[in-house]
Design an enzyme around this catalytic site. Sequence first.
Site, PDB file in Angstrom:
ATOM      1  N   ASP A  49      33.417  37.967  39.493  1.00 45.09           N
ATOM      2  CA  ASP A  49      33.928  35.600  39.480  1.00 45.09           C
ATOM      3  C   ASP A  49      34.403  36.181  40.524  1.00 45.09           C
ATOM      4  OD1 ASP A  49      35.092  33.627  38.534  1.00 45.09           O
ATOM      5  OD2 ASP A  49      37.105  35.235  38.357  1.00 45.09           O
ATOM      6  N   ASP A 107      37.543  32.753  41.513  1.00 47.87           N
ATOM      7  CA  ASP A 107      38.893  32.197  41.148  1.00 47.87           C
ATOM      8  C   ASP A 107      39.653  32.756  40.243  1.00 47.87           C
ATOM      9  OD1 ASP A 107      39.052  29.718  42.229  1.00 47.87           O
ATOM     10  OD2 ASP A 107      36.609  29.410  41.405  1.00 47.87           O
ATOM     11  N   ASP A 110      37.524  36.844  35.025  1.00 44.57           N
ATOM     12  CA  ASP A 110      39.498  36.971  34.778  1.00 44.57           C
ATOM     13  C   ASP A 110      38.884  35.964  32.996  1.00 44.57           C
ATOM     14  OD1 ASP A 110      38.719  34.847  35.673  1.00 44.57           O
ATOM     15  OD2 ASP A 110      40.657  33.871  35.261  1.00 44.57           O
TER      16      ASP A 110
END
Length: 243
Positions: free
Chosen positions: A37, A39, A184
């Site tokens: 991922d 961001d 996250d």
Amino acid sequence: MPLSSLSKSLLFLHPKRPFHMANRTTPRARLRGVVFDMDGTLTVPAIDFAAMYKAVLGDDEFRRIKAENPCGIDILHHIENWNPDKQLKAYETIADYERQGLDRLQIMPGAAELCGFLDSKKMRRGLITRNVKASVDLFHQRFGMKFQPALSREFRPYKPDPAPLLHICSAWEVLPNEVMMVGDSLKDDVVCGKRAGAFTCLLDETGRYDSPDYAAVNLKPDFKVSSLAEVHSLLEEHFDLAP
């Protein structure tokens, strides 16, 4: 063989696919690529998502949806069925918050070192984000790291649908169970990885997923780390890294 303190902090057991410690009698799983991922994973969190959701939904609707979704609000899917005018305004608000985030874009500590380690092992690395392509292009340009393929919000369907991760596996000509998804977000990254059949690693810097709110969540990551620096050791300890 007792688990090391590091393994205890990293390892989650999945009820449908228990992950055993590598030892002399249990061969390590083969890993041929890692998908990240962006961001909050490769870059330091720069978007105030709560403020963005409130701006799109309004305070009352934000509180209602948040109470119904302890793992987080999927704003993109939520606005998909709005009327065109309302949806356009929502996308403009989201884009404005994302532009503000670009101004504050910073590389996540440990990201460059982890990518250098993967390069040294000739391991593939890809990227999947729900942000726009312009953000991915800026990330590549600013930090000099290249992820291929790098899929942005323009690729449909986006996370948590497994389609983007399966697309990368197809492009790499590898099986999903030879890939790890690192992110996250439990609801986006881990769900995407699990649905695709890949290994998953949840980056939880603050320990937010230790909250009781997440205890009843069915899908658990195979691994959980508090920093990208831990991923390096995790990969070497548990996997046969084969390009």
